[in-house]
Scaffold this active site. Sequence first.
Site, PDB file in Angstrom:
ATOM      1  NE  ARG A 202      -3.794  -1.029   2.331  1.00  0.00           N
ATOM      2  CZ  ARG A 202      -3.993  -1.460   3.573  1.00  0.00           C
ATOM      3  NH1 ARG A 202      -3.756  -0.669   4.587  1.00  0.00           N
ATOM      4  NH2 ARG A 202      -4.420  -2.673   3.795  1.00  0.00           N
TER       5      ARG A 202
ATOM      6  NE  ARG B 137     -10.355   7.279  -2.700  1.00  0.00           N
ATOM      7  CZ  ARG B 137     -10.408   6.186  -1.969  1.00  0.00           C
ATOM      8  NH1 ARG B 137      -9.297   5.580  -1.610  1.00  0.00           N
ATOM      9  NH2 ARG B 137     -11.561   5.681  -1.578  1.00  0.00           N
TER      10      ARG B 137
ATOM     11  CE1 TYR C 200     -13.312  -7.729   1.706  1.00  0.00           C
ATOM     12  CE2 TYR C 200     -11.459  -8.858   0.672  1.00  0.00           C
ATOM     13  CZ  TYR C 200     -11.948  -7.881   1.529  1.00  0.00           C
ATOM     14  OH  TYR C 200     -11.081  -7.068   2.202  1.00  0.00           O
TER      15      TYR C 200
ATOM     16  NE  ARG D 250      -7.693   5.834   2.160  1.00  0.00           N
ATOM     17  CZ  ARG D 250      -8.651   5.347   2.937  1.00  0.00           C
ATOM     18  NH1 ARG D 250      -9.708   6.090   3.235  1.00  0.00           N
ATOM     19  NH2 ARG D 250      -8.541   4.124   3.430  1.00  0.00           N
TER      20      ARG D 250
END
Length: 346
Positions: A27, A40, A153, A31
């Site tokens: 990652r 984004r 998921y 962010r």
Amino acid sequence: MKDLKNDLFLRACHREPVERTPIWLMRQAGRYMPEYRALREKAGGFVAFYKNVELAVEATVLPRKILGVDASIIFSDILTPLESIGMDFEFKEGEGPVFYNPIEKPEDINRLKPFDRQDVYYVGEIIKGVNRALNREIPTIGFCGAPFTLAAYMIEGRTSKDFKKAKTFMYNYPDAFKELLDRLADMLIEYLNFQIESGADAVQIFDSWGGYLSPDDYREFALPPIKKIIKGLKRDYQPVIHFTKGVAGFFDDMITSGADVYGVDWMIDLSEVKEKLDGKAAAQGNLDPVVLYAEKDVIREKAVSILRKWGKDTGHIFNLGHGLMPDMEVEKVKYLVDVVKKESVR
């Protein structure tokens, strides 16, 4: 891979001599970077972001330019190929992925469509774009989610603290669950081969939720489809990294998957990992990401400790035991990269 200017990462994956320990971070485009947040916002949503080739390429190369990492991992998501087989989902702010047609009973598996790589053409274009944008400075890593993680998921319908629905389905309908895993394995073989054909120098299989299983269930359900994927890949020098979070309880089983590199979290000692691998595969990891909230002297101490546990031998790629978090400080992440580069010189 002779065209690469910095091939430290690939050499370490293959346990070839290196001048220092390579580092990249899960990652690493995220962010915590203001530049990422701006991209984004420009994209107007997460799915629109990873489908926008130009913006996804920009996001992928940020960690090389800002942090100086030794490999780029493409900006995408493990759920990306599921849209092609008919799963309907979106990413909700603060919630993560939400599926509108989860698999609730064995018959639902029959509604899944065949995977079509044309549905994810943009992933191939992102890989090509990154290779152009960085002028082959460092390797490009492609990836996928492991079959068990994706199935969890698809059945749960969202992320979960215990994956109760998914595991109950697995226990009540073991044959159907294995069929689902097998179908996902076939899809992922084609998906990763497409990434390799598009120019990925390595691929990583993320089994984010495999650690929720008992050792017996891991051996019966999660491990066989990963072995199938690795065996089905068409590759030359491109290594496969197998990462399972929460692997300490069945590390001995995990390392039978046939991968070139095993990614581990912080719940297993790296010296133990080295001993068990016994020179037969490389390791990736395994700093606890939360260390990056600490002061710099602590970050340095913990990073150096991991480097010492492996020693000066090749076959280690420094990484976190899981991904970077949105509220981390770029300065501290960059500091970690610099420490590893300096302190691991052979």
